[in-house]
Design a protein around this motif. Structure first.
Motif, mmCIF file in Angstrom:
data_model
loop_
_atom_site.group_PDB
_atom_site.id
_atom_site.type_symbol
_atom_site.label_atom_id
_atom_site.label_comp_id
_atom_site.label_asym_id
_atom_site.label_seq_id
_atom_site.Cartn_x
_atom_site.Cartn_y
_atom_site.Cartn_z
ATOM 1 N N LYS A 1 8.256 6.550 -7.935
ATOM 2 C CA LYS A 1 8.714 7.713 -7.140
ATOM 3 C C LYS A 1 10.197 8.009 -7.379
ATOM 4 C CE LYS A 1 5.162 6.836 -3.648
ATOM 5 N NZ LYS A 1 4.673 7.066 -2.286
ATOM 6 N N SER B 1 8.115 7.479 -12.672
ATOM 7 C CA SER B 1 7.446 8.384 -11.740
ATOM 8 C C SER B 1 6.003 8.516 -12.204
ATOM 9 C CB SER B 1 8.131 9.750 -11.712
ATOM 10 O OG SER B 1 7.334 10.654 -10.970
ATOM 11 N N ALA B 2 5.125 7.802 -11.528
ATOM 12 C CA ALA B 2 3.709 7.803 -11.920
ATOM 13 C C ALA B 2 3.129 9.202 -11.809
ATOM 14 C CB ALA B 2 2.920 6.825 -11.052
ATOM 15 N N LYS B 3 3.539 9.888 -10.759
ATOM 16 C CA LYS B 3 3.004 11.221 -10.492
ATOM 17 C C LYS B 3 3.355 12.199 -11.602
ATOM 18 C CE LYS B 3 2.657 14.194 -6.421
ATOM 19 N NZ LYS B 3 3.212 14.343 -5.063
ATOM 20 N N THR C 1 -7.058 7.399 -4.793
ATOM 21 C CA THR C 1 -5.709 7.291 -4.236
ATOM 22 C C THR C 1 -5.761 7.553 -2.741
ATOM 23 O OG1 THR C 1 -5.345 9.581 -4.845
ATOM 24 C CG2 THR C 1 -4.427 7.932 -6.308
ATOM 25 N N GLY C 2 -5.125 6.663 -2.023
ATOM 26 C CA GLY C 2 -4.960 6.860 -0.588
ATOM 27 C C GLY C 2 -6.211 6.683 0.260
ATOM 28 N N SER D 1 0.832 -1.189 0.000
ATOM 29 C CA SER D 1 0.000 0.000 0.000
ATOM 30 C C SER D 1 0.884 1.263 0.000
ATOM 31 C CB SER D 1 -0.934 -0.070 1.208
ATOM 32 O OG SER D 1 -0.693 0.953 2.084
ATOM 33 N N ASN D 2 0.409 2.304 -0.641
ATOM 34 C CA ASN D 2 1.075 3.616 -0.666
ATOM 35 C C ASN D 2 2.308 3.737 -1.578
ATOM 36 O OD1 ASN D 2 0.517 6.204 0.376
ATOM 37 N ND2 ASN D 2 2.412 6.131 1.556
ATOM 38 N N VAL D 3 2.534 2.747 -2.417
ATOM 39 C CA VAL D 3 3.675 2.833 -3.345
ATOM 40 C C VAL D 3 3.342 3.672 -4.581
ATOM 41 C CG1 VAL D 3 4.730 0.653 -2.628
ATOM 42 C CG2 VAL D 3 3.036 0.662 -4.478
ATOM 43 N N GLY D 4 2.050 4.009 -4.740
ATOM 44 C CA GLY D 4 1.627 4.799 -5.897
ATOM 45 C C GLY D 4 0.964 3.959 -6.976
ATOM 46 N N LYS D 5 0.435 2.825 -6.586
ATOM 47 C CA LYS D 5 -0.181 1.922 -7.565
ATOM 48 C C LYS D 5 -1.440 2.541 -8.179
ATOM 49 C CE LYS D 5 -1.501 -2.176 -6.102
ATOM 50 N NZ LYS D 5 -2.952 -2.124 -6.345
ATOM 51 N N SER D 6 -2.251 3.212 -7.354
ATOM 52 C CA SER D 6 -3.460 3.857 -7.897
ATOM 53 C C SER D 6 -3.096 4.958 -8.878
ATOM 54 C CB SER D 6 -4.317 4.455 -6.775
ATOM 55 O OG SER D 6 -4.529 3.513 -5.766
ATOM 56 N N THR D 7 -2.078 5.725 -8.520
ATOM 57 C CA THR D 7 -1.610 6.805 -9.402
ATOM 58 C C THR D 7 -1.142 6.218 -10.732
ATOM 59 O OG1 THR D 7 -0.868 7.978 -7.417
ATOM 60 C CG2 THR D 7 -0.051 8.792 -9.530
ATOM 61 N N LYS E 1 11.972 11.246 -6.516
ATOM 62 C CA LYS E 1 12.474 11.549 -5.174
ATOM 63 C C LYS E 1 13.849 10.914 -4.900
ATOM 64 C CE LYS E 1 8.910 10.339 -2.441
ATOM 65 N NZ LYS E 1 8.098 10.342 -1.202
#
Ligand code: GDP
Length: 193
Positions: free
Chosen positions: A133, A168-170, A28-29, A10-16, A136
């Protein structure tokens, strides 16, 4: 139908990442540990279904028992559907993954990400590690080499572009992942001939 599955803590950015891939909006989140069912999306560019499996591992406010149950469900889903699954995308957080892996290893535990990577291989699904990510991460090459070592892949990471995809998904920079997935899809097609 042929599937590409996405797994990750969880929180690795999979939804993004799923949003980047599909154009769908994912929550997300929101409410981690609540979504237990796989979500399926048609992937237009190729005749495949993308399957988003629930995030597992540590989640604030979610009891250990439930977290374990989620991971068991994910593993069971992959096992049951392995025959149709052409690629298993393991999404990880490039910024924290090495620390998390080393912390669990020091405690004598098998880290989730390492376990899932080997599990995918054991059931004959080519794993692609989406190292998210990366915006970062400063020491990019060192970090990716360290990851290779933790996964039992001989560095340098550049030798493993079908397996290690820094993204970087974001920021929407996911081309290395598209290429890695594409590589395996075409291999699968060739094997069909
Ligand atoms: P999920 O739990 O794996 O579905 O993770 P989310 O997609 O909800 O993302 C968790 C957090 O990571 C959110 O705050 C996102 O904005 C952030 N995030 C996702 N992808 C990236 C990325 O590529 N870079 C950075 N810096 N943050 C990201």
């Amino acid at each position: 139908d042929s599937e590409v599955v996405f797994v990750g803590r969880s929180n690795v950015g999979k939804s993004t990442l799923m949003r980047e891939f599909t154009g769908h909006t994912f929550s997300t989140g929101a409410n981690p540990g609540v979504t237990r069912k796989p979500n399926h999306y048609d992937w237009a560019p190729e005749d495949f279904v993308l399957t988003d499996l629930p995030g597992f591992g540590f989640m604030e406010g979610v009891p250990e028992e439930r977290r374990e149950a989620i991971k068991t469900d994910v593993v069971r889903y992959v096992e049951t559907n392995a025959e149709h699954i052409l690629v298993g995308v393991l999404v990880i957080d490039g910024k924290s993954v090495i620390d998390i892996i080393d912390r669990h290893t020091e405690r004598g535990e098998i880290p989730h990400d390492v376990e899932l990577f080997h599990f995918l291989r054991d059931v004959d699904i080519p794993p692609v590690v989406a190292v998210n990510k990366m915006d970062k991460v400063d020491d990019r090459d060192d970090r990716l080499d360290a990851l290779c070592e933790r996964l039992g892949l001989y560095p340098p990471w550049q030798q493993w572009r079908e397996t290690i995809a820094p993204i970087s998904a974001k920021r929407g920079t996911i081309q290395p992942l598209e290429e890695a997935i594409g590589h395996h899809l075409h291999e699968a097609k060739r094997d069909d001939l």
